[in-house]
Motif scaffolding. Structure first.
Motif, PDB file in Angstrom:
ATOM      1  N   LEU A   1       6.770  -5.420   3.069  1.00 36.43           N
ATOM      2  CA  LEU A   1       6.848  -4.014   2.702  1.00 36.43           C
ATOM      3  C   LEU A   1       7.364  -3.875   1.272  1.00 36.43           C
ATOM      4  O   LEU A   1       8.308  -4.554   0.860  1.00 36.43           O
ATOM      5  CB  LEU A   1       7.781  -3.263   3.650  1.00 36.43           C
ATOM      6  CG  LEU A   1       7.266  -2.965   5.056  1.00 36.43           C
ATOM      7  CD1 LEU A   1       8.341  -2.267   5.873  1.00 36.43           C
ATOM      8  CD2 LEU A   1       6.001  -2.110   5.019  1.00 36.43           C
ATOM      9  N   ARG A   2       6.745  -2.982   0.512  1.00 36.39           N
ATOM     10  CA  ARG A   2       7.172  -2.693  -0.862  1.00 36.39           C
ATOM     11  C   ARG A   2       8.056  -1.459  -0.812  1.00 36.39           C
ATOM     12  O   ARG A   2       7.574  -0.346  -0.564  1.00 36.39           O
ATOM     13  CB  ARG A   2       5.952  -2.480  -1.752  1.00 36.39           C
ATOM     14  CG  ARG A   2       5.088  -3.732  -1.891  1.00 36.39           C
ATOM     15  CD  ARG A   2       3.689  -3.407  -2.365  1.00 36.39           C
ATOM     16  NE  ARG A   2       3.663  -2.797  -3.673  1.00 36.39           N
ATOM     17  CZ  ARG A   2       3.578  -3.480  -4.823  1.00 36.39           C
ATOM     18  NH1 ARG A   2       3.512  -4.803  -4.793  1.00 36.39           N
ATOM     19  NH2 ARG A   2       3.530  -2.863  -5.982  1.00 36.39           N
ATOM     20  N   LEU A   3       9.348  -1.673  -1.035  1.00 41.66           N
ATOM     21  CA  LEU A   3      10.342  -0.623  -0.863  1.00 41.66           C
ATOM     22  C   LEU A   3      11.122  -0.380  -2.147  1.00 41.66           C
ATOM     23  O   LEU A   3      11.307  -1.287  -2.961  1.00 41.66           O
ATOM     24  CB  LEU A   3      11.330  -1.001   0.244  1.00 41.66           C
ATOM     25  CG  LEU A   3      10.757  -1.364   1.610  1.00 41.66           C
ATOM     26  CD1 LEU A   3      11.873  -1.868   2.520  1.00 41.66           C
ATOM     27  CD2 LEU A   3      10.063  -0.167   2.237  1.00 41.66           C
ATOM     28  N   GLY A   4      11.608   0.854  -2.281  1.00 44.57           N
ATOM     29  CA  GLY A   4      12.519   1.168  -3.361  1.00 44.57           C
ATOM     30  C   GLY A   4      13.886   0.555  -3.098  1.00 44.57           C
ATOM     31  O   GLY A   4      14.191   0.140  -1.982  1.00 44.57           O
ATOM     32  N   ARG A   5      14.715   0.521  -4.127  1.00 41.40           N
ATOM     33  CA  ARG A   5      16.020  -0.123  -3.998  1.00 41.40           C
ATOM     34  C   ARG A   5      16.866   0.506  -2.892  1.00 41.40           C
ATOM     35  O   ARG A   5      17.519  -0.192  -2.124  1.00 41.40           O
ATOM     36  CB  ARG A   5      16.773  -0.066  -5.331  1.00 41.40           C
ATOM     37  CG  ARG A   5      18.164  -0.677  -5.263  1.00 41.40           C
ATOM     38  CD  ARG A   5      18.820  -0.785  -6.614  1.00 41.40           C
ATOM     39  NE  ARG A   5      20.184  -1.260  -6.486  1.00 41.40           N
ATOM     40  CZ  ARG A   5      20.528  -2.513  -6.246  1.00 41.40           C
ATOM     41  NH1 ARG A   5      19.596  -3.438  -6.096  1.00 41.40           N
ATOM     42  NH2 ARG A   5      21.798  -2.855  -6.146  1.00 41.40           N
ATOM     43  N   SER A   6      16.838   1.832  -2.790  1.00 40.86           N
ATOM     44  CA  SER A   6      17.676   2.506  -1.796  1.00 40.86           C
ATOM     45  C   SER A   6      17.289   2.092  -0.383  1.00 40.86           C
ATOM     46  O   SER A   6      18.152   1.857   0.470  1.00 40.86           O
ATOM     47  CB  SER A   6      17.567   4.024  -1.941  1.00 40.86           C
ATOM     48  OG  SER A   6      16.222   4.451  -1.727  1.00 40.86           O
TER      49      SER A   6
ATOM     50  N   VAL B   1      18.388  -1.595   0.265  1.00 42.38           N
ATOM     51  CA  VAL B   1      19.822  -1.713   0.506  1.00 42.38           C
ATOM     52  C   VAL B   1      20.187  -1.213   1.896  1.00 42.38           C
ATOM     53  O   VAL B   1      21.082  -1.758   2.555  1.00 42.38           O
ATOM     54  CB  VAL B   1      20.613  -0.933  -0.571  1.00 42.38           C
ATOM     55  CG1 VAL B   1      22.092  -0.849  -0.207  1.00 42.38           C
ATOM     56  CG2 VAL B   1      20.445  -1.603  -1.936  1.00 42.38           C
ATOM     57  N   SER B   2      19.473  -0.187   2.368  1.00 43.55           N
ATOM     58  CA  SER B   2      19.796   0.397   3.678  1.00 43.55           C
ATOM     59  C   SER B   2      19.076  -0.290   4.832  1.00 43.55           C
ATOM     60  O   SER B   2      19.079   0.209   5.950  1.00 43.55           O
ATOM     61  CB  SER B   2      19.467   1.892   3.682  1.00 43.55           C
ATOM     62  OG  SER B   2      18.065   2.091   3.535  1.00 43.55           O
ATOM     63  N   GLY B   3      18.468  -1.445   4.555  1.00 42.43           N
ATOM     64  CA  GLY B   3      17.836  -2.202   5.636  1.00 42.43           C
ATOM     65  C   GLY B   3      16.474  -1.702   6.038  1.00 42.43           C
ATOM     66  O   GLY B   3      16.072  -1.828   7.199  1.00 42.43           O
ATOM     67  N   GLY B   4      15.715  -1.162   5.081  1.00 36.75           N
ATOM     68  CA  GLY B   4      14.411  -0.586   5.393  1.00 36.75           C
ATOM     69  C   GLY B   4      13.424  -1.546   6.026  1.00 36.75           C
ATOM     70  O   GLY B   4      12.564  -1.130   6.798  1.00 36.75           O
ATOM     71  N   ARG B   5      13.551  -2.835   5.722  1.00 36.17           N
ATOM     72  CA  ARG B   5      12.603  -3.811   6.279  1.00 36.17           C
ATOM     73  C   ARG B   5      12.751  -3.957   7.789  1.00 36.17           C
ATOM     74  O   ARG B   5      11.874  -4.524   8.433  1.00 36.17           O
ATOM     75  CB  ARG B   5      12.783  -5.175   5.612  1.00 36.17           C
ATOM     76  CG  ARG B   5      12.482  -5.174   4.133  1.00 36.17           C
ATOM     77  CD  ARG B   5      12.460  -6.576   3.549  1.00 36.17           C
ATOM     78  NE  ARG B   5      12.370  -6.512   2.099  1.00 36.17           N
ATOM     79  CZ  ARG B   5      11.252  -6.273   1.427  1.00 36.17           C
ATOM     80  NH1 ARG B   5      10.130  -6.069   2.093  1.00 36.17           N
ATOM     81  NH2 ARG B   5      11.242  -6.231   0.106  1.00 36.17           N
ATOM     82  N   ARG B   6      13.853  -3.454   8.326  1.00 29.63           N
ATOM     83  CA  ARG B   6      14.065  -3.541   9.770  1.00 29.63           C
ATOM     84  C   ARG B   6      14.014  -2.185  10.461  1.00 29.63           C
ATOM     85  O   ARG B   6      14.180  -2.121  11.678  1.00 29.63           O
ATOM     86  CB  ARG B   6      15.423  -4.209  10.051  1.00 29.63           C
ATOM     87  CG  ARG B   6      15.485  -5.670   9.658  1.00 29.63           C
ATOM     88  CD  ARG B   6      16.830  -6.285  10.009  1.00 29.63           C
ATOM     89  NE  ARG B   6      17.914  -5.687   9.251  1.00 29.63           N
ATOM     90  CZ  ARG B   6      18.271  -6.080   8.013  1.00 29.63           C
ATOM     91  NH1 ARG B   6      17.630  -7.070   7.427  1.00 29.63           N
ATOM     92  NH2 ARG B   6      19.268  -5.510   7.375  1.00 29.63           N
ATOM     93  N   LYS B   7      13.808  -1.131   9.708  1.00 28.07           N
ATOM     94  CA  LYS B   7      13.813   0.207  10.295  1.00 28.07           C
ATOM     95  C   LYS B   7      12.558   0.433  11.135  1.00 28.07           C
ATOM     96  O   LYS B   7      11.441   0.174  10.689  1.00 28.07           O
ATOM     97  CB  LYS B   7      13.899   1.274   9.205  1.00 28.07           C
ATOM     98  CG  LYS B   7      15.261   1.359   8.542  1.00 28.07           C
ATOM     99  CD  LYS B   7      15.315   2.478   7.522  1.00 28.07           C
ATOM    100  CE  LYS B   7      16.680   2.588   6.886  1.00 28.07           C
ATOM    101  NZ  LYS B   7      16.718   3.652   5.845  1.00 28.07           N
ATOM    102  N   GLU B   8      12.769   0.948  12.324  1.00 30.12           N
ATOM    103  CA  GLU B   8      11.658   1.134  13.249  1.00 30.12           C
ATOM    104  C   GLU B   8      10.598   2.076  12.698  1.00 30.12           C
ATOM    105  O   GLU B   8       9.390   1.807  12.802  1.00 30.12           O
ATOM    106  CB  GLU B   8      12.192   1.654  14.576  1.00 30.12           C
ATOM    107  CG  GLU B   8      11.176   1.641  15.687  1.00 30.12           C
ATOM    108  CD  GLU B   8      11.846   1.699  17.043  1.00 30.12           C
ATOM    109  OE1 GLU B   8      11.997   2.822  17.549  1.00 30.12           O
ATOM    110  OE2 GLU B   8      12.220   0.648  17.589  1.00 30.12           O
ATOM    111  N   ALA B   9      11.011   3.180  12.094  1.00 30.79           N
ATOM    112  CA  ALA B   9      10.049   4.164  11.591  1.00 30.79           C
ATOM    113  C   ALA B   9       9.198   3.567  10.479  1.00 30.79           C
ATOM    114  O   ALA B   9       7.972   3.747  10.452  1.00 30.79           O
ATOM    115  CB  ALA B   9      10.777   5.405  11.096  1.00 30.79           C
ATOM    116  N   LEU B  10       9.818   2.841   9.556  1.00 32.12           N
ATOM    117  CA  LEU B  10       9.072   2.247   8.453  1.00 32.12           C
ATOM    118  C   LEU B  10       8.106   1.177   8.947  1.00 32.12           C
ATOM    119  O   LEU B  10       6.969   1.078   8.478  1.00 32.12           O
ATOM    120  CB  LEU B  10      10.032   1.650   7.423  1.00 32.12           C
ATOM    121  CG  LEU B  10      10.472   2.580   6.286  1.00 32.12           C
ATOM    122  CD1 LEU B  10      11.299   3.729   6.839  1.00 32.12           C
ATOM    123  CD2 LEU B  10      11.291   1.799   5.249  1.00 32.12           C
ATOM    124  N   LEU B  11       8.547   0.380   9.905  1.00 30.16           N
ATOM    125  CA  LEU B  11       7.676  -0.661  10.450  1.00 30.16           C
ATOM    126  C   LEU B  11       6.501  -0.057  11.207  1.00 30.16           C
ATOM    127  O   LEU B  11       5.357  -0.494  11.061  1.00 30.16           O
ATOM    128  CB  LEU B  11       8.480  -1.580  11.363  1.00 30.16           C
ATOM    129  CG  LEU B  11       9.483  -2.506  10.674  1.00 30.16           C
ATOM    130  CD1 LEU B  11      10.384  -3.180  11.710  1.00 30.16           C
ATOM    131  CD2 LEU B  11       8.771  -3.559   9.834  1.00 30.16           C
TER     132      LEU B  11
END
Length: 221
Positions: free
Chosen positions: A91-96, A99-109
């Motif tokens: 996943l290509r994510l912004g810094r925020s 830092v907040s664990g976006g690669r593991r967030k259910e909604a983002l996945l």
């Protein structure tokens, strides 16, 4: 790309995959996010699952098919599939979000998985998307009768049938860092029975606690 090999589709247009894994937190005028692809992928997934369920059980009524369908296309299921293929790693994510664990967030996945389905559809056509979905969702389609059972709804119906108030869900613990919390939830019935479960998302913990209590109740019959 390793991710393409994991999902079993080599892209003729790799830019579509890049688009599919680009989150809004890092998007810009020259780098569109994956929300439009998510919209399309959700519809492609729905059609494939509806066809698969009709083929798998030719005698099932609409009332039987609907909960199975919902179990297969819900965001939690998409996120589970995304974890299995390592979507979070690409996943290509912004810094925020990083830092907040976006690669593991259910909604983002879940959203990302739907966007990937759309990218495959646009790259290789509907048959390619259908093949991808049936490969990745295959075991879930076979086991959907069990998975379709919404434990919280079933437990509430059990309580109401016995004149009880609806079950109460209490968060009894929250551990882990802010970007990857782990929840422990207890479900309580007015009659005194209770059960606990732990999961990485509060909704998952509630469902798991409800399933655990249902198992207890069935064992008492």
């Amino acid at each position: 790309m390793a991710f393409s090999r994991r999902i079993g589709h080599e892209f003729a247009r790799p830019d579509l995959l890049v688009h599919a894994v680009t989150h809004a937190s890092i998007s810009g005028p020259q780098r569109p996010d994956n929300q439009r692809l998510e919209f399309l992928g959700d519809r492609v997934l729905g059609l494939v699952m509806a066809e698969a369920l009709l083929s798998a059980d030719t005698g099932a009524r609409e009332g039987q098919l609907a909960p199975r369908y919902n179990a297969l296309v819900r965001k939690e299921t998409c996120a589970d599939v995304a974890r299995e293929v390592g979507l979070g790693d690409v996943l290509r994510l912004g810094r925020s979000e990083m830092v907040s664990g976006g690669r593991r967030k259910e909604a983002l996945l879940g959203d990302g998985m739907e966007a990937v389905i759309a990218a495959v559809h646009l790259d290789g056509g509907f048959d390619a998307a259908r093949g991808l979905i049936l490969r990745l969702w295959g075991p879930r389609i076979i086991a959907v009768e069990t998975d379709a059972r919404d434990a919280k709804t079933t437990l509430q119906e059990w309580a109401q049938a016995r004149g009880q108030t609806p079950p109460v869900y209490v968060e009894v613990a929250r551990t882990g860092p802010d970007h990857a919390p782990v929840f422990t939830v207890e479900v309580q019935l007015a009659s005194g029975q209770s059960a606990q479960a732990t999961a990485g998302a509060k909704r998952q913990a509630e469902q798991a606690a409800a399933r655990s209590l249902l198992c207890q109740l069935e064992a008492e019959i």
